[in-house]
Scaffold this motif. Structure first.
Motif, short mmCIF file in Angstrom:
data_model
loop_
_atom_site.label_atom_id
_atom_site.label_comp_id
_atom_site.label_asym_id
_atom_site.label_seq_id
_atom_site.Cartn_x
_atom_site.Cartn_y
_atom_site.Cartn_z
N VAL A 155 7.66 -10.03 0.39
CA VAL A 155 7.86 -8.71 1.00
C VAL A 155 8.56 -7.80 0.00
O VAL A 155 9.53 -8.19 -0.66
CB VAL A 155 8.67 -8.84 2.30
N GLY A 156 8.06 -6.58 -0.13
CA GLY A 156 8.60 -5.63 -1.09
C GLY A 156 7.81 -5.55 -2.37
O GLY A 156 7.95 -4.57 -3.12
N ASP A 157 6.99 -6.56 -2.65
CA ASP A 157 6.15 -6.52 -3.85
C ASP A 157 5.10 -5.42 -3.73
O ASP A 157 4.69 -5.04 -2.63
CB ASP A 157 5.44 -7.86 -4.06
N GLN A 158 4.65 -4.94 -4.87
CA GLN A 158 3.60 -3.94 -4.92
C GLN A 158 2.28 -4.61 -5.30
O GLN A 158 2.23 -5.43 -6.22
CB GLN A 158 3.94 -2.85 -5.95
N VAL A 159 1.22 -4.28 -4.57
CA VAL A 159 -0.11 -4.80 -4.85
C VAL A 159 -1.05 -3.61 -5.00
O VAL A 159 -1.01 -2.67 -4.20
CB VAL A 159 -0.61 -5.73 -3.72
N GLU A 160 -1.89 -3.65 -6.00
CA GLU A 160 -2.85 -2.57 -6.20
C GLU A 160 -4.09 -2.83 -5.35
O GLU A 160 -4.63 -3.94 -5.34
CB GLU A 160 -3.23 -2.45 -7.67
N ALA A 161 -4.55 -1.80 -4.64
CA ALA A 161 -5.70 -1.95 -3.75
C ALA A 161 -6.58 -0.71 -3.81
O ALA A 161 -6.09 0.41 -3.97
CB ALA A 161 -5.24 -2.18 -2.31
N MET A 162 -7.89 -0.95 -3.66
CA MET A 162 -8.83 0.15 -3.52
C MET A 162 -8.92 0.54 -2.04
O MET A 162 -8.58 -0.27 -1.16
CB MET A 162 -10.22 -0.28 -4.01
N PRO A 163 -9.38 1.75 -1.72
CA PRO A 163 -9.59 2.12 -0.32
C PRO A 163 -10.55 1.16 0.36
O PRO A 163 -11.40 0.54 -0.30
CB PRO A 163 -10.18 3.53 -0.42
#
Length: 353
Positions: A92-100
């Motif tokens: 929790v708190g981590d950043q994940v890159e995502a496409m729409p």
């Protein structure tokens, strides 16, 4: 285009699966509002290598003014780089890159009777489809037939039970366990074509079902489709999404010459910009584009997710595998760039169509 999303919660739902929820900043609410059944393409870097994966959204679709609900189900896959990371390291708190959100395995809420046959983690998009449909459309009914190995391995058990409690007259649930007997429900065993052909007419009025949604491992989806065709269901009513494919290949032959040309040039249009590049020996069309355009869309590179779908504008190609495009799409000229190789000296594709 990828955006950075913060992990707001991680819930262990079985010994080998988690549900991950992402918080969406207000400025991206419209960008990440999904249709029921769509998926997220995510990426992260490990050892200098970029890893992309596609995960279906299990939460019900929301509308304005509510924020988008981005919750995905991730099951551990042997040797799976991202699933191992998600289950063992992601916090929790981590950043994940995502496409729409993307994908065409969707059901826009409307009146009528609908049904799904799912196996294992194939429940994930169907949970979004069923919960959205039943909440928004009072004249809709849904029958869910699900197959799992054991009760302990069943994903989203509580969420499905909640649907049954909230919509007892409009939601029908049938469960089958392949490796374990259960006190109620179907006898243990696989849901193969023969078994489903006899079971489905006893569960629902087949002519009244306005859409069938099949999701899960390749074997189950093929058996379910065969059963539906056996009992007379029109192929146009059958929607599929494959989750697990082993080393099996489904080759889609090109029309005309089959030999790969010694030299071939690819022209591709992406986000309104076009470019042309030589195709290197053995290279897929997607890899050709990625050498110059890192923003080319893809996730699995295995012919399963359909993220790299493009329209073939000129020339001919050969697809090694296709588990994502419907016959209507290939008939209209769409191909999977990650699986396509040139058959003619000049090939042109359009990712924007």
């Amino acid at each position: 285009m990828f955006h950075s999303l913060r992990v707001s919660s991680i819930e262990r739902i079985t010994d080998d699966a988690v549900a991950v929820t992402f918080a969406v900043p207000p400025a991206l609410h419209d960008t990440f509002r999904h249709l029921p059944g769509q998926h997220l393409n995510v990426r992260y870097s490990a050892g200098g290598e970029e890893i992309r994966r596609s995960y279906s959204i299990c939460a019900a679709a929301t509308e304005q003014p509510d924020p988008p609900a981005l919750r995905v189900g991730i099951r551990m896959v042997d040797g799976g780089a991202f699933s191992t990371y998600a289950l063992k390291e992601l916090a929790v708190g981590d950043q994940v890159e995502a496409m729409p959100p993307t994908g065409r395995f969707v059901l826009r809420p409307r009146p009528g009777h609908f049904a799904a046959i799912v196996g294992g983690s194939g429940i994930t998009p169907v949970l979004s489809i069923a919960s959205t449909l039943l909440a928004r459309e009072p004249e809709a009914r849904f029958c869910l037939i699900r197959s799992d190995r054991t009760a302990a391995s069943t994903m989203f058990l509580d969420e499905v039970a909640d649907l049954k409690d909230r919509y007892p007259d409009r939601f029908q649930l049938v469960t089958a366990l392949s490796r374990e007997e259960q006190a109620a429900g179907l006898p243990s065993g696989r849901l193969d074509r023969e078994r489903l052909s006899g079971l489905l007419p006893a569960l629902v009025s087949v002519p009244d079902v306005r859409g069938w949604f099949l999701c899960g491992p390749l074997g189950l989806v093929r058996e379910a489709e065969g059963a539906l065709r056996t009992i007379g269901v029109d192929r146009a009513l059958i929607h599929q999404e494959i989750f697990h494919v082993a080393d099996e290949k489904t080759s889609t032959p090109a029309v005309g010459r089959m030999a790969t040309p010694a030299e071939s040039t690819l022209t591709a249009t992406l986000d309104g910009r076009s470019g042309s590049w030589p195709v290197q020996d053995g290279e897929s069309l997607l890899d050709t584009v990625l050498r110059s355009r890192s923003d080319a869309p893809y996730a699995c590179k295995g012919g399963v997710c359909g993220t790299c779908r493009a329209l073939l504008v000129k020339g001919e190609v050969r697809m090694d595998r296709n588990f994502a495009l419907e016959p209507e799409e290939t008939g209209a000229g769409f191909v999977l760039a990650c699986q396509s190789h040139p058959v003619t000296p000049e090939v042109e594709i359009d990712f924007d169509r």
